[in-house]
Design an enzyme around this catalytic site. Structure first.
Site, PDB file in Angstrom:
ATOM      1  N   ASN A   1      -4.479  -1.548  -4.687  1.00 45.13           N
ATOM      2  CA  ASN A   1      -5.365  -0.426  -4.355  1.00 45.13           C
ATOM      3  C   ASN A   1      -5.631   0.311  -5.671  1.00 45.13           C
ATOM      4  O   ASN A   1      -4.790   1.060  -6.144  1.00 45.13           O
ATOM      5  CB  ASN A   1      -4.677   0.488  -3.337  1.00 45.13           C
ATOM      6  CG  ASN A   1      -5.488   1.741  -3.056  1.00 45.13           C
ATOM      7  OD1 ASN A   1      -6.632   1.865  -3.486  1.00 45.13           O
ATOM      8  ND2 ASN A   1      -4.881   2.678  -2.333  1.00 45.13           N
TER       9      ASN A   1
ATOM     10  N   LYS B   1      -7.636   2.603  -6.271  1.00 48.00           N
ATOM     11  CA  LYS B   1      -8.010   4.020  -6.086  1.00 48.00           C
ATOM     12  C   LYS B   1      -9.230   4.336  -6.950  1.00 48.00           C
ATOM     13  O   LYS B   1     -10.079   3.481  -7.133  1.00 48.00           O
ATOM     14  CB  LYS B   1      -6.800   4.923  -6.360  1.00 48.00           C
ATOM     15  CG  LYS B   1      -5.572   4.465  -5.556  1.00 48.00           C
ATOM     16  CD  LYS B   1      -4.456   5.456  -5.485  1.00 48.00           C
ATOM     17  CE  LYS B   1      -3.326   4.887  -4.645  1.00 48.00           C
ATOM     18  NZ  LYS B   1      -2.224   5.817  -4.437  1.00 48.00           N
TER      19      LYS B   1
ATOM     20  N   HIS C   1      -5.995   5.321   4.631  1.00 41.61           N
ATOM     21  CA  HIS C   1      -5.019   5.592   3.569  1.00 41.61           C
ATOM     22  C   HIS C   1      -4.616   7.064   3.625  1.00 41.61           C
ATOM     23  O   HIS C   1      -5.429   7.925   3.946  1.00 41.61           O
ATOM     24  CB  HIS C   1      -5.624   5.254   2.203  1.00 41.61           C
ATOM     25  CG  HIS C   1      -4.609   5.303   1.114  1.00 41.61           C
ATOM     26  ND1 HIS C   1      -4.237   6.493   0.525  1.00 41.61           N
ATOM     27  CD2 HIS C   1      -3.867   4.336   0.528  1.00 41.61           C
ATOM     28  CE1 HIS C   1      -3.299   6.237  -0.381  1.00 41.61           C
ATOM     29  NE2 HIS C   1      -3.059   4.945  -0.397  1.00 41.61           N
TER      30      HIS C   1
ATOM     31  N   GLU D   1      -4.255   9.236   1.441  1.00 40.37           N
ATOM     32  CA  GLU D   1      -5.095  10.141   0.628  1.00 40.37           C
ATOM     33  C   GLU D   1      -6.385  10.484   1.369  1.00 40.37           C
ATOM     34  O   GLU D   1      -6.903  11.587   1.255  1.00 40.37           O
ATOM     35  CB  GLU D   1      -5.362   9.498  -0.744  1.00 40.37           C
ATOM     36  CG  GLU D   1      -4.117   9.561  -1.624  1.00 40.37           C
ATOM     37  CD  GLU D   1      -3.975   8.442  -2.633  1.00 40.37           C
ATOM     38  OE1 GLU D   1      -4.974   7.776  -2.961  1.00 40.37           O
ATOM     39  OE2 GLU D   1      -2.838   8.224  -3.102  1.00 40.37           O
TER      40      GLU D   1
ATOM     41  N   GLU E   1       3.059   2.892   4.788  1.00 40.90           N
ATOM     42  CA  GLU E   1       3.174   3.598   3.514  1.00 40.90           C
ATOM     43  C   GLU E   1       3.711   5.010   3.746  1.00 40.90           C
ATOM     44  O   GLU E   1       2.950   5.927   4.083  1.00 40.90           O
ATOM     45  CB  GLU E   1       1.807   3.712   2.843  1.00 40.90           C
ATOM     46  CG  GLU E   1       1.178   2.378   2.496  1.00 40.90           C
ATOM     47  CD  GLU E   1       0.181   2.541   1.353  1.00 40.90           C
ATOM     48  OE1 GLU E   1       0.410   1.917   0.307  1.00 40.90           O
ATOM     49  OE2 GLU E   1      -0.784   3.290   1.492  1.00 40.90           O
TER      50      GLU E   1
ATOM     51  N   GLY F   1       2.784   7.042  -5.033  1.00 38.73           N
ATOM     52  CA  GLY F   1       2.497   7.626  -6.343  1.00 38.73           C
ATOM     53  C   GLY F   1       3.590   8.531  -6.877  1.00 38.73           C
ATOM     54  O   GLY F   1       3.387   9.255  -7.841  1.00 38.73           O
TER      55      GLY F   1
ATOM     56  N   SER G   1       4.974   3.103  -4.176  1.00 42.80           N
ATOM     57  CA  SER G   1       5.747   2.883  -5.409  1.00 42.80           C
ATOM     58  C   SER G   1       6.405   1.504  -5.464  1.00 42.80           C
ATOM     59  O   SER G   1       7.483   1.350  -6.041  1.00 42.80           O
ATOM     60  CB  SER G   1       6.787   3.993  -5.621  1.00 42.80           C
ATOM     61  OG  SER G   1       6.136   5.252  -5.752  1.00 42.80           O
TER      62      SER G   1
HETATM   63  P1  PGA Z   1       1.529   3.543  -5.294  1.00 45.78           P
HETATM   64  O1  PGA Z   1       0.329   3.640  -4.254  1.00 45.78           O
HETATM   65  O2  PGA Z   1       1.916   2.092  -5.385  1.00 45.78           O
HETATM   66  O3  PGA Z   1       0.949   4.072  -6.593  1.00 45.78           O
HETATM   67  O4  PGA Z   1       2.634   4.389  -4.775  1.00 45.78           O
HETATM   68  C1  PGA Z   1       0.334   2.893  -3.060  1.00 45.78           C
HETATM   69  C2  PGA Z   1      -0.889   3.220  -2.257  1.00 45.78           C
HETATM   70  O5  PGA Z   1      -1.355   4.371  -2.321  1.00 45.78           O
HETATM   71  O6  PGA Z   1      -1.435   2.358  -1.556  1.00 45.78           O
END
Ligand code: PGA
Length: 256
Positions: A13, A15, A98, A100, A170, A176, A216
């Site tokens: 992803n 982003k 997601h 976010e 997640e 993140g 992460s």
């Molecule tokens: P991350 O993000 O691996 O940076 O924690 C995962 C995601 O948001 O899908």
């Protein structure tokens, strides 16, 4: 409960990162690794990168996905992009729900369900994200939260369509942050999701469903997470922007 029934899916992803030329360059870097992968590898790019990423990935094992879609086929929705538009430009997957999008852009379980429906209708495979906030984990309601998100997100999805649904568990507190769920925590929730799928669609369909972990995941912790019986791949944010790290995760999935 047989992991052999499922092929792992590792999805990056990206982003809101990478300009189109940078996206194409990263695809080129990842192609040799993908050729030997014993799992599906998907790269979810910003809308404006999709065409360049799909062109670079053509003829390889890499699949391209988007990070969101609107639920209408077309119309007066300024700034939005339909699932059919994504399909047309070369995307085969789309991330929906997601955290976010839920936290920063007002997505709800109901809009997630509508986006999922539209994506399936357009012929895309959906990566449907679910996960709890830290306070919810501390209140011991993680499974309840994730079950509700999954159940409503899948409203109207038939058993036949489940093969085009990937669930990504997640935990929001792990995204993140560098904090990862332990392998046991990830497996516990993934198993609860699989049990819900069995209630909704029957045990065979549930045993065939791909359920990822995200939050992460990186080159160092991927192998342990991916070795869990109910963890069928990963949704990778930060580490998907670094070719070597992402390749290491794909290798771990190919072996696990
Ligand atoms: P991350 O993000 O691996 O940076 O924690 C995962 C995601 O948001 O899908």
């Amino acid at each position: 409960m047989n992991k052999q029934l499922r092929k792992a899916v590792i999805a990056g992803n990206w982003k809101m990162n990478l300009l189109p030329a940078e996206a194409a360059a990263l695809v080129e870097q990842l192609k040799p690794m993908a050729a030997g992968a014993n799992c599906d590898v998907v790269l979810c790019a910003p809308f404006v990168d999709l065409q360049a990423a799909a062109a670079a990935a053509a003829g390889s094992n890499l699949k391209i996905g988007a990070q969101n879609c609107h639920w209408a086929a077309s119309g007066a929705f300024t700034g939005e992009v339909s699932a059919q538009m994504l399909k047309e430009i070369g995307a085969e997957y789309v991330i929906v729900g997601h955290s976010e999008r839920r936290t920063l852009f007002g997505d709800t379980n109901e809009t997630v369900a509508k986006r999922t429906r539209a994506a399936l209708d357009a012929g895309l495979t959906v990566i449907l994200c679910v996960g709890e906030y830290l306070e919810q984990r501390q209140q011991n309601i993680t499974v309840e939260v994730v079950r509700t998100q999954t159940k409503i997100g899948l409203a109207g999805v038939s058993a036949d369509e489940l093969s085009r649904i990937i669930i990504a568990y997640e935990p929001v507190w792990a995204i993140g942050t560098g904090l990862t769920a332990t392998a046991a925590q990830a497996n516990e929730v993934n198993k609860a999701i699989r049990d819900l799928l069995a209630e909704l669609y029957g045990r065979d369909a549930a045993d065939g469903a791909v359920i990822q972990y995200g939050g992460s995941m990186n080159a160092a912790n991927a192998a342990e997470l991916l070795a869990q019986p109910d963890v069928d791949g990963g949704l990778i944010g930060g580490a998907s922007l670094k070719a070597a790290d992402f390749a290491a995760i794909v290798r771990a999935a190919s072996e696990g």
